[in-house]
Structures are given as C-alpha cells and as structure tokens.
Scaffold this active site. Sequence first.
Site, PDB file in Angstrom:
ATOM      1  N   GLY A 216       0.683  -1.280  -0.038  1.00 20.10           N
ATOM      2  CA  GLY A 216       0.095  -0.008   0.009  1.00 20.10           C
ATOM      3  C   GLY A 216       0.876   1.368   0.134  1.00 20.10           C
ATOM      4  O   GLY A 216       0.116   2.514   0.371  1.00 20.10           O
TER       5      GLY A 216
ATOM      6  N   LYS B 124       6.311  -0.523 -13.818  1.00 21.92           N
ATOM      7  CA  LYS B 124       7.848  -1.048 -13.528  1.00 21.92           C
ATOM      8  C   LYS B 124       8.068  -2.136 -14.647  1.00 21.92           C
ATOM      9  O   LYS B 124       7.030  -2.914 -14.995  1.00 21.92           O
ATOM     10  CB  LYS B 124       7.954  -1.753 -12.264  1.00 21.92           C
ATOM     11  CG  LYS B 124       9.175  -2.564 -11.902  1.00 21.92           C
ATOM     12  CD  LYS B 124       9.539  -2.845 -10.571  1.00 21.92           C
ATOM     13  CE  LYS B 124       8.630  -3.208  -9.859  1.00 21.92           C
ATOM     14  NZ  LYS B 124       8.997  -3.515  -8.215  1.00 21.92           N
TER      15      LYS B 124
ATOM     16  N   ASP C  58      -7.046 -10.908  -8.002  1.00 19.87           N
ATOM     17  CA  ASP C  58      -6.046 -11.235  -8.929  1.00 19.87           C
ATOM     18  C   ASP C  58      -6.586 -10.426 -10.073  1.00 19.87           C
ATOM     19  O   ASP C  58      -7.700 -10.316 -11.015  1.00 19.87           O
ATOM     20  CB  ASP C  58      -6.217 -12.458  -9.308  1.00 19.87           C
ATOM     21  CG  ASP C  58      -4.902 -12.720 -10.279  1.00 19.87           C
ATOM     22  OD1 ASP C  58      -4.397 -12.139 -10.846  1.00 19.87           O
ATOM     23  OD2 ASP C  58      -4.367 -14.044 -10.411  1.00 19.87           O
TER      24      ASP C  58
ATOM     25  N   ASP D 113       3.087  -0.867  -9.805  1.00 22.51           N
ATOM     26  CA  ASP D 113       4.477  -1.428  -9.333  1.00 22.51           C
ATOM     27  C   ASP D 113       4.552  -2.893  -9.294  1.00 22.51           C
ATOM     28  O   ASP D 113       5.201  -3.692  -8.532  1.00 22.51           O
ATOM     29  CB  ASP D 113       4.531  -0.877  -8.007  1.00 22.51           C
ATOM     30  CG  ASP D 113       6.179  -0.913  -7.480  1.00 22.51           C
ATOM     31  OD1 ASP D 113       6.784  -0.720  -8.502  1.00 22.51           O
ATOM     32  OD2 ASP D 113       6.152  -0.985  -6.284  1.00 22.51           O
TER      33      ASP D 113
ATOM     34  N   TRP E  13       2.528   3.043  -2.455  1.00 22.59           N
ATOM     35  CA  TRP E  13       1.940   3.838  -3.399  1.00 22.59           C
ATOM     36  C   TRP E  13       0.839   4.666  -3.206  1.00 22.59           C
ATOM     37  O   TRP E  13       0.445   5.830  -3.420  1.00 22.59           O
ATOM     38  CB  TRP E  13       2.124   3.183  -4.809  1.00 22.59           C
ATOM     39  CG  TRP E  13       3.540   3.160  -5.242  1.00 22.59           C
ATOM     40  CD1 TRP E  13       4.534   2.934  -4.688  1.00 22.59           C
ATOM     41  CD2 TRP E  13       3.780   3.225  -6.514  1.00 22.59           C
ATOM     42  NE1 TRP E  13       5.718   3.057  -5.515  1.00 22.59           N
ATOM     43  CE2 TRP E  13       5.322   3.012  -6.812  1.00 22.59           C
ATOM     44  CE3 TRP E  13       3.252   3.075  -7.917  1.00 22.59           C
ATOM     45  CZ2 TRP E  13       5.900   2.860  -7.978  1.00 22.59           C
ATOM     46  CZ3 TRP E  13       3.976   3.181  -9.186  1.00 22.59           C
ATOM     47  CH2 TRP E  13       5.237   2.810  -9.234  1.00 22.59           C
TER      48      TRP E  13
ATOM     49  N   ASP F 191      -4.907  -5.600  -5.428  1.00 27.81           N
ATOM     50  CA  ASP F 191      -3.744  -6.645  -5.300  1.00 27.81           C
ATOM     51  C   ASP F 191      -4.428  -8.049  -4.914  1.00 27.81           C
ATOM     52  O   ASP F 191      -5.271  -8.071  -4.035  1.00 27.81           O
ATOM     53  CB  ASP F 191      -2.795  -6.321  -4.227  1.00 27.81           C
ATOM     54  CG  ASP F 191      -1.328  -6.866  -4.378  1.00 27.81           C
ATOM     55  OD1 ASP F 191      -0.557  -6.205  -4.876  1.00 27.81           O
ATOM     56  OD2 ASP F 191      -1.287  -8.098  -4.259  1.00 27.81           O
TER      57      ASP F 191
END
Length: 242
Positions: free
Chosen positions: A94, A198, A134, A158, A96, A118
């Site tokens: 958490g 990322k 998911d 991320d 970000w 998440d």
Amino acid sequence: MPYEISNSSITKKAKIMTSISSGYRGKFVAVKTAKRRKTSSNQWLKRQLNDPYVSKAKIEGYRSRSAYKLLEIHEKFNLLKPGMKIVDLGAAPGGWSQVASRIIKVSESHLSKIVAIDLLEVEPIIGVHILQKDFYDLDAEKMIIEALGAPADLIMSDMAANTTGHATTDHIRTLALCEQALEFALKILNPGGSFIAKIFRGGTENALLTKVKLNFQIVKHFKPSSSRKESTEVYLVALNKK
C-alpha cells in the site's frame, strides 16, 4: 500514522537524501546464519536490515520503501494532482496508495479517488477503495471500473512477477504484467491521462515501447535513486494520452 507526515517530506527529494545519508550511516546490522535459512534468504534479510529506505519508511509511517520511488517519480514529472482519479495495480502493501492519497488530498475532495487492487491483502488506507483480487481475473477490470466510477487520470503499476533467479525469465514475466496493465490503461484513461509501470530492462520491451509511444505524447524511462543499484528495474512513464 501516514497522515502526520510533513509536506516537505512528500515533495523534497533533497531532504530525503540528506536524512538518509546522515541519519543511517555506520549502522550496519549483521545477520546470523540460521541452519534452516537459505543463503538467498540470508542475503535478502541482510539487505533489508541495512537498507536506509526501509528504515526511513518505518520512521515516516510508509508501508514499504517503494513509496520513495513514487515520490521521486512525482517530483520529476509532477505526476500527482488534487482531484485525480487513480488506479493502483499491484498495490500491496500500500505504499504507493499512501503517497498518492496524501498528495491528491483524497480525504478532502470528493473529486479525488483511488482504487487499489492486489491479490494480497492490503490494510485499509483512508480514502482508498481496496480490492483483494487477482488482476488477471476475468471480472477484475469490471470491478475496478465500477469502483472508480469514472475514467481514470492515472494508472500506476508497481507489479512484478515473483522472481525465479533467472534474469531473462523474470524480465519476460514482469513485462507481461506491464503489457496487461497498459491494455487496461488504454481502455479507461481519460485523454491527457498518464501511465507508469515497472519494467526490467532486458532487450525485449521494444514492442511495448512502440505501442506506448503510439498512444502517449511523452514517454520516458526513469530509475529512482531509491531503486537499488543492482536492480535492473526501471519505470516507464507515459504522459498525456492521445
């Protein structure tokens, strides 16, 4: 609590770097070898215990060192603004969402909204709608869109695949996550919206970059100083969706 952090710690990278370089110097922590612990686990533990960003995150109330990566991206590209609607992909634990909720003043404006998703559990964050789900599930996109209630201004990811120790495999698996995140971003981003994700540099991301450049006016790579030097991770920053 994360909401007690001063504004200067949010936006001033210089102060972050100064406190890190001066406040944690000479505090190396040795790790005792455990019989049941693998060598790789010992190495990870040693790195965590001696990482200044891990220490600083604990002091300042952030859930992860990755919070400082988003802080640096924001400072470089002026990414986060009050009133934004944001989706945080791969949000756990958490960090970000914490940073974003503070900067866009999500608790003060009904216009601002953050939806975080998440597979792992994420503890509640003020003003953040959290989905334990998911991202690859067939109904995940629909749930995110319904929770957000409007087109997004920023999709941030991320996400990274669990590492195997094989650099090429890890790169390809994380790149696939980035591609999935991009497809989703192109569906729900407002014109002028932004996408950050990322990736690991590995020479196979050319097709992804071509697609990003076709859909965004500005495309940059950025490696925050808070990213570990030995890591090949870099952040793809795509601004102003066409």
